[in-house]
Design a protein around this motif. Structure first.
Motif, PDB file in Angstrom:
ATOM      1  N   LEU A  41       0.827  -1.210   0.000  1.00 50.59           N
ATOM      2  CA  LEU A  41       0.000   0.000   0.000  1.00 50.59           C
ATOM      3  C   LEU A  41       0.861   1.259   0.000  1.00 50.59           C
ATOM      4  O   LEU A  41       0.480   2.283  -0.577  1.00 50.59           O
ATOM      5  N   ARG A  42       2.052   1.193   0.629  1.00 50.56           N
ATOM      6  CA  ARG A  42       2.942   2.357   0.644  1.00 50.56           C
ATOM      7  C   ARG A  42       3.559   2.625  -0.724  1.00 50.56           C
ATOM      8  O   ARG A  42       4.129   3.701  -0.945  1.00 50.56           O
ATOM      9  N   MET A  43       3.463   1.678  -1.623  1.00 48.61           N
ATOM     10  CA  MET A  43       4.014   1.884  -2.959  1.00 48.61           C
ATOM     11  C   MET A  43       3.230   2.933  -3.746  1.00 48.61           C
ATOM     12  O   MET A  43       3.739   3.529  -4.687  1.00 48.61           O
ATOM     13  N   PHE A  44       1.979   3.172  -3.347  1.00 49.28           N
ATOM     14  CA  PHE A  44       1.145   4.136  -4.060  1.00 49.28           C
ATOM     15  C   PHE A  44       1.451   5.551  -3.594  1.00 49.28           C
ATOM     16  O   PHE A  44       1.757   5.793  -2.423  1.00 49.28           O
ATOM     17  N   SER A  45       1.352   6.498  -4.513  1.00 46.27           N
ATOM     18  CA  SER A  45       1.552   7.911  -4.211  1.00 46.27           C
ATOM     19  C   SER A  45       0.819   8.723  -5.270  1.00 46.27           C
ATOM     20  O   SER A  45       0.232   8.166  -6.205  1.00 46.27           O
ATOM     21  N   SER A  46       0.887  10.038  -5.150  1.00 49.36           N
ATOM     22  CA  SER A  46       0.242  10.885  -6.151  1.00 49.36           C
ATOM     23  C   SER A  46       0.869  10.702  -7.528  1.00 49.36           C
ATOM     24  O   SER A  46       0.227  10.945  -8.558  1.00 49.36           O
ATOM     25  N   ASP A  47       2.135  10.269  -7.556  1.00 54.29           N
ATOM     26  CA  ASP A  47       2.830  10.050  -8.821  1.00 54.29           C
ATOM     27  C   ASP A  47       2.768   8.598  -9.290  1.00 54.29           C
ATOM     28  O   ASP A  47       3.198   8.281 -10.401  1.00 54.29           O
ATOM     29  N   ARG A  48       2.281   7.729  -8.412  1.00 51.19           N
ATOM     30  CA  ARG A  48       2.239   6.303  -8.753  1.00 51.19           C
ATOM     31  C   ARG A  48       0.887   5.746  -8.346  1.00 51.19           C
ATOM     32  O   ARG A  48       0.682   5.355  -7.198  1.00 51.19           O
ATOM     33  N   THR A  49      -0.038   5.703  -9.281  1.00 52.44           N
ATOM     34  CA  THR A  49      -1.412   5.304  -8.961  1.00 52.44           C
ATOM     35  C   THR A  49      -1.703   3.856  -9.324  1.00 52.44           C
ATOM     36  O   THR A  49      -2.803   3.381  -9.072  1.00 52.44           O
ATOM     37  N   GLU A  50      -0.731   3.187  -9.938  1.00 53.69           N
ATOM     38  CA  GLU A  50      -0.890   1.774 -10.280  1.00 53.69           C
ATOM     39  C   GLU A  50       0.400   1.030  -9.976  1.00 53.69           C
ATOM     40  O   GLU A  50       1.485   1.609 -10.049  1.00 53.69           O
ATOM     41  N   VAL A  51       0.290  -0.246  -9.609  1.00 53.51           N
ATOM     42  CA  VAL A  51       1.476  -1.087  -9.415  1.00 53.51           C
ATOM     43  C   VAL A  51       1.288  -2.394 -10.177  1.00 53.51           C
ATOM     44  O   VAL A  51       0.168  -2.850 -10.389  1.00 53.51           O
ATOM     45  N   ARG A  52       2.409  -2.970 -10.585  1.00 52.29           N
ATOM     46  CA  ARG A  52       2.392  -4.223 -11.320  1.00 52.29           C
ATOM     47  C   ARG A  52       2.904  -5.354 -10.431  1.00 52.29           C
ATOM     48  O   ARG A  52       3.635  -5.122  -9.458  1.00 52.29           O
ATOM     49  N   ILE A  53       2.514  -6.575 -10.774  1.00 47.78           N
ATOM     50  CA  ILE A  53       2.941  -7.739  -9.994  1.00 47.78           C
ATOM     51  C   ILE A  53       4.462  -7.803  -9.919  1.00 47.78           C
ATOM     52  O   ILE A  53       5.034  -8.029  -8.840  1.00 47.78           O
ATOM     53  N   ASN A  54       5.148  -7.572 -11.028  1.00 44.08           N
ATOM     54  CA  ASN A  54       6.605  -7.633 -11.036  1.00 44.08           C
ATOM     55  C   ASN A  54       7.227  -6.572 -10.134  1.00 44.08           C
ATOM     56  O   ASN A  54       8.271  -6.808  -9.502  1.00 44.08           O
ATOM     57  N   ASP A  55       6.596  -5.377 -10.086  1.00 43.20           N
ATOM     58  CA  ASP A  55       7.099  -4.316  -9.209  1.00 43.20           C
ATOM     59  C   ASP A  55       7.034  -4.756  -7.750  1.00 43.20           C
ATOM     60  O   ASP A  55       7.981  -4.532  -6.974  1.00 43.20           O
ATOM     61  N   VAL A  56       5.905  -5.365  -7.355  1.00 45.59           N
ATOM     62  CA  VAL A  56       5.733  -5.816  -5.975  1.00 45.59           C
ATOM     63  C   VAL A  56       6.744  -6.903  -5.637  1.00 45.59           C
ATOM     64  O   VAL A  56       7.378  -6.885  -4.577  1.00 45.59           O
ATOM     65  N   ALA A  57       6.922  -7.845  -6.552  1.00 46.02           N
ATOM     66  CA  ALA A  57       7.880  -8.925  -6.318  1.00 46.02           C
ATOM     67  C   ALA A  57       9.289  -8.372  -6.114  1.00 46.02           C
ATOM     68  O   ALA A  57      10.015  -8.786  -5.196  1.00 46.02           O
ATOM     69  N   GLU A  58       9.665  -7.407  -6.947  1.00 44.87           N
ATOM     70  CA  GLU A  58      11.015  -6.846  -6.856  1.00 44.87           C
ATOM     71  C   GLU A  58      11.209  -6.019  -5.599  1.00 44.87           C
ATOM     72  O   GLU A  58      12.213  -6.160  -4.891  1.00 44.87           O
ATOM     73  N   GLU A  59      10.250  -5.153  -5.291  1.00 45.99           N
ATOM     74  CA  GLU A  59      10.420  -4.239  -4.160  1.00 45.99           C
ATOM     75  C   GLU A  59      10.292  -4.933  -2.810  1.00 45.99           C
ATOM     76  O   GLU A  59      10.883  -4.497  -1.821  1.00 45.99           O
ATOM     77  N   LEU A  60       9.512  -6.034  -2.765  1.00 46.02           N
ATOM     78  CA  LEU A  60       9.379  -6.768  -1.506  1.00 46.02           C
ATOM     79  C   LEU A  60      10.380  -7.914  -1.417  1.00 46.02           C
ATOM     80  O   LEU A  60      10.507  -8.536  -0.366  1.00 46.02           O
ATOM     81  N   GLY A  61      11.069  -8.206  -2.504  1.00 48.21           N
ATOM     82  CA  GLY A  61      12.033  -9.287  -2.499  1.00 48.21           C
ATOM     83  C   GLY A  61      11.386 -10.650  -2.353  1.00 48.21           C
ATOM     84  O   GLY A  61      11.890 -11.537  -1.661  1.00 48.21           O
ATOM     85  N   ILE A  62      10.249 -10.845  -3.042  1.00 45.97           N
ATOM     86  CA  ILE A  62       9.535 -12.118  -2.978  1.00 45.97           C
ATOM     87  C   ILE A  62       9.291 -12.621  -4.399  1.00 45.97           C
ATOM     88  O   ILE A  62       9.525 -11.899  -5.378  1.00 45.97           O
TER      89      ILE A  62
END
Length: 253
Positions: free
Chosen positions: A24-45
């Motif tokens: 949920l913290r990945m979202f911001s005024s400049d980032r309104t969408e996230v991709r599965i690959n982004d979550v995997a990379e940023e969370l290290g999973i």
């Protein structure tokens, strides 16, 4: 690099909460969408594990799935944001009226807000003493063909109305007829969202005369009197006008 072990189910509730918060913290005024690959990379999973987290958050309304890979903030998050932006006052002021409307009508009363792209339920009251009631989940998205969605489209901004109508394809003409009928009658009707369930909604206006919320009654089809001169419509419109008055509106449509 995530290993296959990362795709195993989370080991405990604290890890689930922590990783959900990270997403949920990945979202911001400049980032309104996230991709599965982004979550995997940023969370290290692993990608499978990231997909599972995103699906779980979407099922509870925290996120909304756009396509196979992309997610954006969901109706629960947007509904909370909308209620904070309009001020907690509206929910506080509406609660006694919701309770009164539920008791008078004998049906479930719901307060809806607009998130910017759709309506969402932010509060509801069920009549006391009934063995069976309709339950509306707080944070539930209310689509453009729901009674609440139709109300926001009827009395809301022309821009929001056109954006919603443009997505409907062949159903657009039928929805436009409903909007014209609602503008003339002062309330909306829908039985299109869930089979066997009917709803009516009326607009709530602020001091500037803009729609700020909706009040609705939800009941099994055939139980709710949706006719213009029926008691349920009369009760609903009276409650909506009262809430509009408490919020500073000089008149209610």
């Amino acid at each position: 690099m995530p290993t296959e072990r990362d795709d195993a189910a989370p080991s405990g509730g604290l890890q689930v909460v922590s990783r959900s918060a990270q997403i949920l913290r990945m979202f911001s005024s400049d980032r309104t969408e996230v991709r599965i690959n982004d979550v995997a990379e940023e969370l290290g999973i692993g990608r499978t594990s990231a997909h599972r987290y995103l699906q779980s958050l979407a099922s509870e309304g925290f996120l909304q799935r756009i396509n196979d890979n992309d997610y954006r903030p969901g109706p629960l998050i947007m509904g909370i944001a909308a209620s904070m932006l309009t001020g907690p006052k509206i929910v506080d002021v509406a609660e006694p009226l919701l309770a009164s409307l539920a008791e008078i009508s004998g049906q479930t009363a719901v307060l809806g807000l607009w998130t910017g792209s759709s309506a969402v339920a932010v509060a509801s009251k069920e009549p006391a003493g009934k063995s069976v009631n309709m339950t509306v989940r707080i944070g539930a998205p209310l689509g453009p063909q729901s009674a609440q969605g139709l109300a926001f489209l009827t009395w809301g901004s022309a821009g929001a109305r056109e954006r919603s109508l443009a997505k409907l394809g062949p159903q657009r003409a039928g929805v436009e007829r409903k909007l014209a009928e609602a503008a003339a009658s002062g309330y909306t009707v829908s039985e299109a969202v869930i089979d066997g369930v009917a709803a009516i909604a009326a607009p709530v206006f602020d001091a500037g005369g803009s729609i700020i919320a909706t009040l609705a009654l939800v009941a099994p089809s055939g139980v709710l009197d949706t006719s213009a001169k029926g008691r349920h419509v009369a009760d609903l419109k009276t409650a909506a006008a009262a809430l509009s008055g408490l919020l500073g509106a000089s008149t209610a449509a």
